[in-house]
Write an enzyme that holds these catalytic residues in place. Structure first.
Site, PDB file in Angstrom:
ATOM      1  CG  ASP A  83     142.721  42.007  75.802  1.00 39.58           C
ATOM      2  OD1 ASP A  83     142.388  40.914  76.284  1.00 39.58           O
ATOM      3  OD2 ASP A  83     142.003  42.651  75.004  1.00 39.58           O
TER       4      ASP A  83
ATOM      5  CG  ASP B 167     139.531  37.573  72.335  1.00 33.85           C
ATOM      6  OD1 ASP B 167     139.571  37.074  71.204  1.00 33.85           O
ATOM      7  OD2 ASP B 167     139.593  36.906  73.381  1.00 33.85           O
TER       8      ASP B 167
ATOM      9  CD  GLU C   6     133.247  42.223  77.979  1.00 31.95           C
ATOM     10  OE1 GLU C   6     132.569  41.898  76.988  1.00 31.95           O
ATOM     11  OE2 GLU C   6     134.455  41.989  78.069  1.00 31.95           O
TER      12      GLU C   6
ATOM     13  CG  ASP D 156     139.336  45.337  74.278  1.00 29.72           C
ATOM     14  OD1 ASP D 156     139.940  44.406  74.839  1.00 29.72           O
ATOM     15  OD2 ASP D 156     138.118  45.304  74.054  1.00 29.72           O
TER      16      ASP D 156
HETATM   17  O1  C5P Z   1     141.183  38.336  75.336  1.00 26.83           O
HETATM   18  P1  C5P Z   1     140.120  39.076  76.089  1.00 26.83           P
HETATM   19  O2  C5P Z   1     140.432  39.159  77.545  1.00 26.83           O
HETATM   20  O3  C5P Z   1     139.797  40.382  75.480  1.00 26.83           O
HETATM   21  O4  C5P Z   1     138.817  38.121  75.945  1.00 26.83           O
HETATM   22  C1  C5P Z   1     137.590  38.380  76.473  1.00 26.83           C
HETATM   23  C2  C5P Z   1     136.587  38.849  75.454  1.00 26.83           C
HETATM   24  O5  C5P Z   1     135.828  37.766  74.948  1.00 26.83           O
HETATM   25  C3  C5P Z   1     135.622  39.763  76.152  1.00 26.83           C
HETATM   26  O6  C5P Z   1     135.841  41.096  75.777  1.00 26.83           O
HETATM   27  C4  C5P Z   1     134.224  39.272  75.779  1.00 26.83           C
HETATM   28  O7  C5P Z   1     133.442  40.264  75.140  1.00 26.83           O
HETATM   29  C5  C5P Z   1     134.445  38.113  74.850  1.00 26.83           C
HETATM   30  N1  C5P Z   1     133.630  36.941  75.217  1.00 26.83           N
HETATM   31  C6  C5P Z   1     132.935  36.277  74.236  1.00 26.83           C
HETATM   32  N2  C5P Z   1     132.183  35.164  74.555  1.00 26.83           N
HETATM   33  C7  C5P Z   1     132.156  34.690  75.812  1.00 26.83           C
HETATM   34  C8  C5P Z   1     132.879  35.350  76.814  1.00 26.83           C
HETATM   35  C9  C5P Z   1     133.620  36.479  76.472  1.00 26.83           C
HETATM   36  O8  C5P Z   1     132.975  36.694  73.076  1.00 26.83           O
HETATM   37  N3  C5P Z   1     131.450  33.624  76.092  1.00 26.83           N
HETATM   38 MG    MG Z   2     139.898  42.338  74.908  1.00 25.24          MG
END
Ligand code: C5P
Ligand code: MG
Length: 297
Positions: A49, A51, A96, A238
């Site tokens: 992953d 973030d 989430e 994560d």
């Molecule tokens: O790379 P990863 O799959 O972890 O990216 C998704 C993350 O981005 C999620 O954990 C979520 O909390 C975050 N997110 C965000 N803003 C959004 C959508 C998702 O910060 N609009």
């Molecule tokens: Mg992540």
């Protein structure tokens, strides 16, 4: 902690003695690490992953941005847009990570979050040529030890598949600016589509959110077919949603899953320890991952 159940392999990876490390079944971890070492670099692939796994969750008590947040907080977003994105984050992020709701319950809500946030971004006339500056001016940070991690995989020609529900163009730029975007890396994520003036006009599908990181969104990529001989997997994530990232790998022989438990640690500890082979609680480093790689490569 009982050290009696720690076999020679675990003792050979001193990073596994860190206080942040939790393993429900150390004997299983022991067996998988031994197999990964024995079968060597030709059989291994890494799936990660982005973030809050490769990037840091916090620094000096402050949250670090996700690839979405890098855009949300940038000066190219209007004040009104920024407020809308912040409101969406404050509403949907607790959902989430809520340990008391199932993934099935969360899925439609995540689609809603991503769709609404992307709609706000689309109203902002974001330029392709602004992305590098947006990343440079952001507070994004990669985890400590990230250079060792990327260098080891690159040197041993081990494919690294980054499967992200974040924004592909942004996370690639983060890796480029950190000078770790090597040719062994393949990214599947939400990529932006720009018109011929270089203005953001849509996101390319299929939409990837936290709880659909599986084969369903990988249909068009040949990635895993090309790696069919690499039946050993190291998976880093994560979120509970990250555990399905390796579903597209045919004939997995050995898989070691490592989960970063960053937030709501007390509430989520039980579920994480049941689901991930190794859980790293509030660990902002890649030390454990690097220690394991150093031993098996
Ligand atoms: O790379 P990863 O799959 O972890 O990216 C998704 C993350 O981005 C999620 O954990 C979520 O909390 C975050 N997110 C965000 N803003 C959004 C959508 C998702 O910060 N609009
Ligand atoms: Mg992540």
């Amino acid at each position: 902690r009982a050290t009696a159940e720690r076999g020679p392999t675990i003792k050979a990876v001193p990073e596994l003695e860190k206080a942040t490390v939790h393993m429900k079944n150390p004997e299983h971890v022991q067996r998988v690490i031994s197999a990964l070492r024995k079968e060597g670099t030709d059989k291994l692939q890494v799936i990660s992953d982005f973030d809050m796994t490769l990037s840091r969750f916090g620094f000096n008590g402050r949250r670090c941005p996700t690839s979405h947040n890098i855009l949300d907080n940038s000066r190219v977003i209007s004040e009104e847009g920024r407020k809308k994105l912040k409101d969406l984050l404050h509403y949907y992020y607790p959902i989430e990570i809520d340990p008391n709701r199932t993934m099935e319950e969360k899925r439609p809500l995540m689609v809603e979050w991503w769709t609404r946030a992307h709609d706000v971004l689309l109203q902002q006339k974001i330029l392709k040529s602004d992305i590098a500056k947006i990343v440079r001016e952001s507070e994004v940070m990669l985890r400590d030890g990230v250079n060792t991690f990327f260098d080891q995989l690159h040197q041993h020609n081990i494919p690294l598949f980054i499967f992200s529900a974040g924004v592909g163009d942004v996370l690639e730029e983060v890796l480029r600016q950190a000078e770790v975007f090597y040719p062994n890396i393949n990214v599947v994520s939400n990529y932006m589509d720009f018109d011929d003036k270089g203005v953001l006009r849509q996101f390319k599908g299929p939409l990837i959110h936290t709880y659909n990181k599986n084969n369903a969104v990988l249909k068009k990529t040949e990635h895993f077919q090309l790696l069919s001989s690499r039946t050993n997997v190291l998976l880093l994530g994560d979120s509970m949603g990250d555990l399905s990232m390796a579903d597209g790998v045919a004939n997995v022989e050995n898989i070691l899953t490592i989960g970063f438990l960053n937030d709501k640690v007390d509430e989520r500890r039980g579920k994480y320890r049941d689901a991930y082979d190794i859980v790293l609680e509030k660990d902002e480093t890649l030390d454990v991952v690097n220690g394991i790689l150093c031993y098996i490569l």
